[in-house]
Design a protein around this motif. Structure first.
Motif, PDB file in Angstrom:
ATOM      1  N   ASN A  18      -5.956 -73.120 -26.133  1.00 41.38           N
ATOM      2  CA  ASN A  18      -4.797 -72.256 -25.924  1.00 41.38           C
ATOM      3  C   ASN A  18      -3.998 -72.847 -24.769  1.00 41.38           C
ATOM      4  OD1 ASN A  18      -3.283 -70.082 -24.573  1.00 41.38           O
ATOM      5  ND2 ASN A  18      -4.219 -68.748 -26.105  1.00 41.38           N
ATOM      6  N   ASP A  19      -2.735 -73.245 -25.014  1.00 41.57           N
ATOM      7  CA  ASP A  19      -1.976 -73.977 -24.004  1.00 41.57           C
ATOM      8  C   ASP A  19      -1.772 -73.202 -22.706  1.00 41.57           C
ATOM      9  OD1 ASP A  19      -0.263 -72.183 -25.169  1.00 41.57           O
ATOM     10  OD2 ASP A  19       1.354 -73.595 -25.551  1.00 41.57           O
ATOM     11  N   ILE A  20      -1.641 -71.883 -22.818  1.00 39.39           N
ATOM     12  CA  ILE A  20      -1.467 -71.070 -21.614  1.00 39.39           C
ATOM     13  C   ILE A  20      -2.752 -71.055 -20.794  1.00 39.39           C
ATOM     14  CG2 ILE A  20      -1.064 -68.722 -20.774  1.00 39.39           C
ATOM     15  CD1 ILE A  20       0.895 -68.336 -23.040  1.00 39.39           C
ATOM     16  N   ILE A  21      -3.891 -70.873 -21.464  1.00 40.92           N
ATOM     17  CA  ILE A  21      -5.187 -70.889 -20.773  1.00 40.92           C
ATOM     18  C   ILE A  21      -5.414 -72.265 -20.153  1.00 40.92           C
ATOM     19  CG2 ILE A  21      -7.685 -70.676 -21.073  1.00 40.92           C
ATOM     20  CD1 ILE A  21      -6.216 -68.030 -21.340  1.00 40.92           C
ATOM     21  N   PHE A  22      -5.068 -73.321 -20.875  1.00 40.12           N
ATOM     22  CA  PHE A  22      -5.255 -74.692 -20.402  1.00 40.12           C
ATOM     23  C   PHE A  22      -4.505 -74.907 -19.081  1.00 40.12           C
ATOM     24  CE2 PHE A  22      -4.272 -79.177 -20.062  1.00 40.12           C
ATOM     25  CZ  PHE A  22      -5.430 -79.810 -20.500  1.00 40.12           C
ATOM     26  N   LYS A  23      -3.229 -74.535 -19.074  1.00 41.96           N
ATOM     27  CA  LYS A  23      -2.438 -74.778 -17.865  1.00 41.96           C
ATOM     28  C   LYS A  23      -2.890 -73.881 -16.719  1.00 41.96           C
ATOM     29  CE  LYS A  23       2.085 -75.399 -15.878  1.00 41.96           C
ATOM     30  NZ  LYS A  23       3.521 -75.602 -16.078  1.00 41.96           N
ATOM     31  N   ALA A  24      -3.150 -72.618 -17.009  1.00 44.95           N
ATOM     32  CA  ALA A  24      -3.559 -71.702 -15.948  1.00 44.95           C
ATOM     33  C   ALA A  24      -4.890 -72.138 -15.335  1.00 44.95           C
ATOM     34  CB  ALA A  24      -3.672 -70.281 -16.495  1.00 44.95           C
ATOM     35  N   PHE A  25      -5.819 -72.623 -16.164  1.00 42.58           N
ATOM     36  CA  PHE A  25      -7.136 -73.033 -15.656  1.00 42.58           C
ATOM     37  C   PHE A  25      -7.028 -74.282 -14.782  1.00 42.58           C
ATOM     38  CE2 PHE A  25     -10.977 -75.645 -16.097  1.00 42.58           C
ATOM     39  CZ  PHE A  25     -11.909 -74.781 -15.566  1.00 42.58           C
ATOM     40  N   PHE A  26      -6.356 -75.319 -15.282  1.00 41.10           N
ATOM     41  CA  PHE A  26      -6.313 -76.580 -14.545  1.00 41.10           C
ATOM     42  C   PHE A  26      -5.347 -76.548 -13.358  1.00 41.10           C
ATOM     43  CE2 PHE A  26      -8.247 -78.556 -18.383  1.00 41.10           C
ATOM     44  CZ  PHE A  26      -9.292 -79.199 -17.737  1.00 41.10           C
ATOM     45  N   SER A  27      -4.424 -75.583 -13.345  1.00 40.21           N
ATOM     46  CA  SER A  27      -3.498 -75.503 -12.215  1.00 40.21           C
ATOM     47  C   SER A  27      -3.997 -74.550 -11.134  1.00 40.21           C
ATOM     48  CB  SER A  27      -2.114 -75.059 -12.686  1.00 40.21           C
ATOM     49  OG  SER A  27      -2.135 -73.704 -13.100  1.00 40.21           O
ATOM     50  N   LYS A  28      -5.084 -73.852 -11.413  1.00 38.81           N
ATOM     51  CA  LYS A  28      -5.604 -72.867 -10.471  1.00 38.81           C
ATOM     52  C   LYS A  28      -6.116 -73.542  -9.199  1.00 38.81           C
ATOM     53  CE  LYS A  28      -9.075 -69.203 -10.146  1.00 38.81           C
ATOM     54  NZ  LYS A  28     -10.240 -68.590 -10.821  1.00 38.81           N
ATOM     55  N   LYS A  29      -5.769 -72.967  -8.056  1.00 33.10           N
ATOM     56  CA  LYS A  29      -6.255 -73.472  -6.778  1.00 33.10           C
ATOM     57  C   LYS A  29      -7.778 -73.419  -6.771  1.00 33.10           C
ATOM     58  CE  LYS A  29      -3.171 -74.085  -3.170  1.00 33.10           C
ATOM     59  NZ  LYS A  29      -2.441 -75.221  -3.702  1.00 33.10           N
ATOM     60  N   GLY A  30      -8.396 -74.501  -6.364  1.00 35.74           N
ATOM     61  CA  GLY A  30      -9.849 -74.567  -6.338  1.00 35.74           C
ATOM     62  C   GLY A  30     -10.442 -75.253  -7.553  1.00 35.74           C
ATOM     63  N   ASN A  31      -9.610 -75.466  -8.600  1.00 31.60           N
ATOM     64  CA  ASN A  31     -10.095 -76.123  -9.826  1.00 31.60           C
ATOM     65  C   ASN A  31      -9.702 -77.596  -9.882  1.00 31.60           C
ATOM     66  OD1 ASN A  31     -11.194 -73.732 -10.601  1.00 31.60           O
ATOM     67  ND2 ASN A  31      -9.913 -73.424 -12.406  1.00 31.60           N
ATOM     68  N   GLU A  32      -9.293 -78.162  -8.744  1.00 31.27           N
ATOM     69  CA  GLU A  32      -8.848 -79.560  -8.720  1.00 31.27           C
ATOM     70  C   GLU A  32      -9.942 -80.522  -9.177  1.00 31.27           C
ATOM     71  OE1 GLU A  32      -6.335 -77.314  -5.771  1.00 31.27           O
ATOM     72  OE2 GLU A  32      -8.475 -77.436  -6.219  1.00 31.27           O
ATOM     73  N   LYS A  33     -11.205 -80.202  -8.859  1.00 32.35           N
ATOM     74  CA  LYS A  33     -12.299 -81.125  -9.217  1.00 32.35           C
ATOM     75  C   LYS A  33     -12.430 -81.270 -10.733  1.00 32.35           C
ATOM     76  CE  LYS A  33     -16.026 -77.651  -9.109  1.00 32.35           C
ATOM     77  NZ  LYS A  33     -17.353 -77.319  -8.529  1.00 32.35           N
ATOM     78  N   TYR A  34     -12.101 -80.211 -11.456  1.00 32.02           N
ATOM     79  CA  TYR A  34     -12.171 -80.289 -12.920  1.00 32.02           C
ATOM     80  C   TYR A  34     -11.061 -81.193 -13.453  1.00 32.02           C
ATOM     81  CZ  TYR A  34     -14.919 -76.060 -12.059  1.00 32.02           C
ATOM     82  OH  TYR A  34     -15.843 -75.156 -11.584  1.00 32.02           O
ATOM     83  N   LEU A  35      -9.861 -81.019 -12.915  1.00 29.16           N
ATOM     84  CA  LEU A  35      -8.737 -81.842 -13.356  1.00 29.16           C
ATOM     85  C   LEU A  35      -8.968 -83.310 -13.013  1.00 29.16           C
ATOM     86  CD1 LEU A  35      -5.951 -81.986 -14.643  1.00 29.16           C
ATOM     87  CD2 LEU A  35      -4.938 -81.429 -12.415  1.00 29.16           C
TER      88      LEU A  35
END
Length: 296
Positions: A18-35
């Motif tokens: 889901n493109d909205i979930i994708f962007k919200a998850f990877f842009s979330k502060k603290g999720n930089e390590k996943y990106l």
């Protein structure tokens, strides 16, 4: 407790596709390590830090969506700009659109007084839930070469990666490969592949837990319901517009048929030496209309 279980069962399963979930998850502060881990797996280079152009929440994304493109733009520590886009439907324009979008990105980030060789490198990653190319590989990347010397690669500051998830699902990927681990998690279709990815990559294991909490939130479920309603409204609007177009086409067709009929009637009347005044009286057309029809 029972009510909570029922709500959980009735809620839709959301994933990173889901493109909205994708962007919200990877842009979330603290999720930089996943990106970073995801981008390292594609770009095959070490990334020290990454800065997302904008952190947005689900509500902001839902208001912005409205059928337009929704991509994630990240700035790497070495200056490279990476655009990542999740696309579920084939809109038949991705290759042409990409060139324009990437060129604009380079232009916007090119400062006056810079040397051209210092222009920012832009990489675009397109994750598609459909097959774009007829080749067997599920991951394809672009290079720029000379037409008569295909072995000579021109130094280009634009590059694209195309990832086709349906072909990934049908393949037997090496799950020791970090990119395949991420694709299993993003695709979310094969539990076996996901479990293997979680076992082999601690970051993926953490990401899977985070995605679970993220997608089961009331905000995410509400957003998906709004997406479904918006899609239904969009289809209804398209059908309505098609109906109007058909009606207008029918009206134009009737007008054309009447015009041809009048032309034939006037021709027959002229053959019988009917005067213009008599034709006006019989057909109820004006003198100007008759003259115009006779020209045609």
């Amino acid at each position: 407790m029972t009510e909570k279980l029922q709500n959980k069962k009735s809620s839709k399963k959301l994933s990173l596709k889901n493109d909205i979930i994708f962007k919200a998850f990877f842009s979330k502060k603290g999720n930089e390590k996943y990106l970073i881990d995801f981008l390292e797996s594609i770009l095959k280079k070490e990334i020290t830090s990454v800065k997302v152009k904008e952190e947005v929440n689900l509500e902001q994304l839902s208001k912005r969506k409205k059928g337009g493109r929704l991509d994630l733009q990240a700035f790497l520590d070495d200056g490279m700009i990476v655009n990542i886009e999740m696309q579920m439907k084939d809109l038949k324009n991705i290759e042409q659109r990409n060139d324009i979008y990437e060129a604009k990105t380079i232009s916007r980030n090119f400062q006056r007084g810079k040397d051209y060789k210092d222009a920012t490198e832009v990489v675009s990653i397109y994750i598609l839930d459909y097959n774009l190319f007829g080749f067997d590989e599920y991951i394809l990347d672009t290079v720029k070469v000379l037409n008569n010397h295909r072995d000579y690669q021109i130094n280009s500051i634009m590059k694209e990666y195309y990832i086709q998830l349906p072909k990934f699902r049908k393949s037997n990927p090496d799950m020791n490969n970090k990119l395949n681990q991420w694709l299993a998690l993003i695709d979310g279709e094969d539990r076996g592949k996901i479990e293997m990815a979680k076992e082999k990559n601690e970051i993926i294991n953490d990401a899977a837990d985070e995605i679970g909490y993220f997608t089961e939130s009331e905000e995410a479920q509400y957003l998906e319901d709004m997406r479904v309603l918006w899609e239904c409204d969009r289809i209804s609007e398209m059908n309505y517009e098609k109906g109007i177009a058909r009606e207008e086409g029918l009206k134009e067709g009737l007008k054309e048929a009447e015009k041809r009929r009048n032309i034939e009637i006037i021709k027959e009347m002229r053959k019988k030496d009917f005067s213009t005044e008599l034709i006006i009286e019989i057909t109820k057309l004006t003198k100007e209309e008759i003259e115009e029809l006779e020209k045609q």
